[in-house]
Enzyme design. Structure first.
Site, PDB file in Angstrom:
ATOM      1  CG  ASP A 160      -2.146   0.833   1.070  1.00 42.27           C
ATOM      2  OD1 ASP A 160      -3.245   0.266   0.956  1.00 42.27           O
ATOM      3  OD2 ASP A 160      -2.026   2.079   1.057  1.00 42.27           O
ATOM      4  CB  VAL A 210       0.025  -0.863  -7.870  1.00 39.20           C
ATOM      5  CG1 VAL A 210      -0.009  -1.665  -6.577  1.00 39.20           C
ATOM      6  CG2 VAL A 210      -1.148   0.102  -7.964  1.00 39.20           C
ATOM      7  CB  SER A 217     -16.226  -1.779 -10.446  1.00 40.65           C
ATOM      8  OG  SER A 217     -17.282  -0.880 -10.162  1.00 40.65           O
ATOM      9  CE1 TYR A 254     -13.093   2.429 -10.104  1.00 42.14           C
ATOM     10  CE2 TYR A 254     -15.406   2.123 -10.656  1.00 42.14           C
ATOM     11  CZ  TYR A 254     -14.321   1.843  -9.850  1.00 42.14           C
ATOM     12  OH  TYR A 254     -14.459   0.981  -8.803  1.00 42.14           O
TER      13      TYR A 254
END
Length: 266
Positions: A36, A64, A158, A171
Site C-alpha cells: 500500500d 502499483v 466493479s 473508471y
C-alpha cells in the site's frame, strides 16, 4: 486451496476492501503481505496483526503504478516468504482509484489524458504488473494434491464495468478490462494450476466511497434492490476467502451487488 500457512500479497491492503481481506485471511491462519501507498496506515495494520520473526503480517510501501516499486515489493515479500517458509498462496489485487470526470466538460474541454492515465495505471496496469511480477514465483510453488493447484489470483472489477455512470468513462474502462482479462488469464495459467477469480462489487463501504456526498449516497441506495445499503467490507472479504478455497471457481467474474443495476442517471 487452504489458506492456513500460505502467504498472500494484498495490494491496497491497509484500507477498505483490502484491509478487510487481510484481516479475514489472517484470521484463517494465512500470512499477509500488505502492499500500500499509505505507510502510516500500513504499519498500523501490520502492528495490529503482528510483525517480526514468526509473525504473520508484513507491510511494504508500494505504488502499483510504478513498476520498480512493484518489483521491490515483490522482492521484499518473497524474501519474507523465504524466512517464514510459508509458501506463496495468491495475490489479491485490491488497489484502486475512482477519479471521476466526464469525457467532455461544461466548458467543452476534454477530460485530461493525465486523469485517464492515472486511473488506468493503477486499476489496470497496476493489477497486471503486480500479477506478472509475482507469477514467476508462484509457478515454482510445490503443487497441492489432488489437483496440482499452486495458488489463486483474486482481481477486483466493479459494477461500473457493466453499467457505469456519468463521469466513469476511465473508471469503467479500467474495471471492464479487468473483467475481460479474467478468462484469458485463467487459460494462460491453467497449466500451472493457478486459478483466477474476479469480484465485481457495487457500492461498498470503502475509502473511495467515503468521499461520496450524502445526496449521491442516498441516490445510489434508492436504486439498490436488496439489501438497500452499501456492502460491508467483511462481505467482500468473505467472497475472497471462498474464491481462494473453492477450486472450482476459476476464470469467472462474480458480481457482488445485491442485484443493483445502475440507471443511466440517478
Amino acid at each position: 486451496m487452504h489458506i492456513a500457512n500460505r502467504t498472500f500479497l494484498i495490494s491496497g491492503g491497509s484500507s477498505g476492501l483490502g484491509l478487510a481481506t487481510a484481516r479475514s485471511l489472517h484470521a484463517a491462519g494465512g500470512y499477509v503481505a500488505l502492499l500500500d501507498m499509505n505507510a502510516e496506515a500500513g504499519e498500523a495494520v501490520a502492528a495490529e496483526l503482528g510483525t517480526g520473526a514468526g509473525e504473520r503480517a508484513l507491510f511494504v510501501q508500494t505504488d502499483v503504478s510504478d513498476t520498480e516499486s512493484v518489483a521491490a515489493a515483490v522482492k521484499k515479500s518473497m524474501e519474507w516468504v523465504g524466512r517464514t517458509g510459508k509458501a506463496l498462496g495468491g495475490v489479491i489485487a485490491a488497489a484502486g482509484v475512482g477519479n471521476p470526470g466526464k469525457i467532455i466538460d461544461r466548458n467543452n474541454e476534454p477530460l485530461p489524458l493525465s486523469s485517464i492515465d492515472f486511473v488506468l495505471s493503477i486499476n489496470l496496469r497496476g493489477t497486471l504488473d503486480l500479477i506478472r511480477q509475482v507469477l514467476p514465483h508462484m509457478t515454482q510453488v510445490q503443487p497441492l494434491e489432488p489437483d496440482g493447484e499452486r495458488g489463486a489470483l483474486i482481481l477486483v472489477s466493479s459494477s461500473a464495468a457493466f453499467d457505469g455512470q456519468i463521469g466513469q468513462v476511465a473508471y469503467s474502462a479500467s474495471k471492464g478490462a479487468v473483467a475481460s482479462l479474467t478468462l484469458p488469464l485463467a487459460r494462460d495459467l491453467a497449466q500451472y494450476g493457478i486459478r483466477v477469480v474476479t469480484i465485481a462489487p457495487s457500492l461498498f463501504e470503502s475509502g473511495m466511497t467515503a468521499m461520496l456526498g450524502s445526496k449521491v449516497r442516498a441516490s445510489l441506495e434508492r436504486v439498490m434492490e436488496f439489501p438497500k445499503r452499501a456492502g460491508k467490507p467483511e462481505e467482500f472479504a468473505r467472497l475472497v476467502k471462498e474464491g481462494i478455497e473453492n477450486s472450482m471457481l476459476n476464470g469467472t467474474v462474480i458480481r457482488l451487488d445485491g442485484a443493483m443495476r445502475m440507471p443511466s442517471k440517478l
